[in-house]
Design a protein around this motif. Structure first.
Motif, mmCIF file in Angstrom:
data_model
loop_
_atom_site.group_PDB
_atom_site.id
_atom_site.type_symbol
_atom_site.label_atom_id
_atom_site.label_comp_id
_atom_site.label_asym_id
_atom_site.label_seq_id
_atom_site.Cartn_x
_atom_site.Cartn_y
_atom_site.Cartn_z
ATOM 1 N N GLY A 198 0.844 -1.189 0.000
ATOM 2 C CA GLY A 198 0.000 0.000 0.000
ATOM 3 C C GLY A 198 0.878 1.238 0.000
ATOM 4 N N ASN A 199 0.649 2.129 0.957
ATOM 5 C CA ASN A 199 1.467 3.341 1.028
ATOM 6 C C ASN A 199 2.462 3.294 2.192
ATOM 7 N N HIS A 200 2.881 2.069 2.555
ATOM 8 C CA HIS A 200 3.864 1.904 3.624
ATOM 9 C C HIS A 200 5.084 1.124 3.127
ATOM 10 N N GLU A 201 6.228 1.537 3.606
ATOM 11 C CA GLU A 201 7.487 0.867 3.291
ATOM 12 C C GLU A 201 8.152 0.471 4.599
ATOM 13 N N ILE A 202 8.805 -0.691 4.584
ATOM 14 C CA ILE A 202 9.653 -1.083 5.703
ATOM 15 C C ILE A 202 10.949 -1.638 5.119
ATOM 16 N N SER A 203 12.050 -1.177 5.687
ATOM 17 C CA SER A 203 13.378 -1.645 5.289
ATOM 18 C C SER A 203 14.118 -2.054 6.547
ATOM 19 N N ILE A 204 14.815 -3.167 6.462
ATOM 20 C CA ILE A 204 15.627 -3.626 7.581
ATOM 21 C C ILE A 204 17.029 -3.893 7.062
ATOM 22 N N SER A 205 17.992 -3.272 7.700
ATOM 23 C CA SER A 205 19.385 -3.514 7.349
ATOM 24 C C SER A 205 20.109 -4.041 8.589
ATOM 25 N N TYR A 206 21.092 -4.898 8.346
ATOM 26 C CA TYR A 206 21.836 -5.543 9.433
ATOM 27 C C TYR A 206 23.285 -5.082 9.390
ATOM 28 N N TRP A 207 23.839 -4.826 10.575
ATOM 29 C CA TRP A 207 25.160 -4.212 10.710
ATOM 30 C C TRP A 207 25.960 -4.912 11.793
ATOM 31 N N LYS A 208 27.287 -4.934 11.636
ATOM 32 C CA LYS A 208 28.170 -5.556 12.624
ATOM 33 C C LYS A 208 28.276 -4.724 13.897
ATOM 34 N N THR A 209 28.388 -3.401 13.744
ATOM 35 C CA THR A 209 28.611 -2.548 14.914
ATOM 36 C C THR A 209 27.805 -1.254 14.810
ATOM 37 N N GLN A 210 27.645 -0.602 15.936
ATOM 38 C CA GLN A 210 27.004 0.710 15.950
ATOM 39 C C GLN A 210 27.865 1.756 15.233
ATOM 40 N N GLU A 211 29.172 1.561 15.247
ATOM 41 C CA GLU A 211 30.069 2.479 14.557
ATOM 42 C C GLU A 211 29.826 2.453 13.051
ATOM 43 N N HIS A 212 29.561 1.260 12.502
ATOM 44 C CA HIS A 212 29.226 1.161 11.080
ATOM 45 C C HIS A 212 27.940 1.934 10.776
ATOM 46 N N ILE A 213 26.956 1.789 11.640
ATOM 47 C CA ILE A 213 25.679 2.486 11.463
ATOM 48 C C ILE A 213 25.891 3.992 11.521
ATOM 49 N N LYS A 214 26.670 4.455 12.483
ATOM 50 C CA LYS A 214 26.937 5.884 12.638
ATOM 51 C C LYS A 214 27.662 6.443 11.414
ATOM 52 N N ALA A 215 28.662 5.702 10.925
ATOM 53 C CA ALA A 215 29.397 6.154 9.739
ATOM 54 C C ALA A 215 28.460 6.259 8.533
ATOM 55 N N TRP A 216 27.563 5.300 8.370
ATOM 56 C CA TRP A 216 26.602 5.335 7.278
ATOM 57 C C TRP A 216 25.645 6.525 7.432
ATOM 58 N N LYS A 217 25.169 6.747 8.641
ATOM 59 C CA LYS A 217 24.249 7.850 8.896
ATOM 60 C C LYS A 217 24.897 9.190 8.553
#
Length: 97
Positions: free
Chosen positions: A43-62
């Motif tokens: 419909g008009n909703h999206e969900i995305s899930i990504s998996y990461w090794k560390t919070q540092e990887h997530i922060k760098a991506w952000k």
């Protein structure tokens, strides 16, 4: 391991969105330590899930400059609203073939 869950109410998705989403996914997987990325719309909703090794990887991506620019376009054009959750995976199990 960590998961980033992105949920959004879609405003409008177009060919620019599809190409940009593919490019951002490929960049996260190849250069920022993203292990896996899954996305779906209903419909008009999206969900995305990504998996990461560390919070540092997530922060760098952000903080990636191109990702930040795309986020602004998403807020202005593609999504009515969005919500992001970052969770730590404490346990996982399943039946894989």
């Amino acid at each position: 391991m960590y998961a980033v869950i992105f949920r959004a109410e879609i405003n409008q998705l177009d060919s620019e969105y599809l190409e940009t989403a593919r490019k951002m996914r490929d960049l996260a997987l190849s250069e920022y330590g993203c292990i896996e990325f899954t996305s779906t719309t209903e419909g008009n909703h999206e969900i995305s899930i990504s998996y990461w090794k560390t919070q540092e990887h997530i922060k760098a991506w952000k903080e990636n400059e191109e990702h930040l620019t795309v986020q602004e376009v998403g807020k202005r054009k593609w999504y009515k609203s969005y919500f992001v959750q970052i969770v730590e995976i404490l346990r996982q199990y399943g039946n894989s073939t």
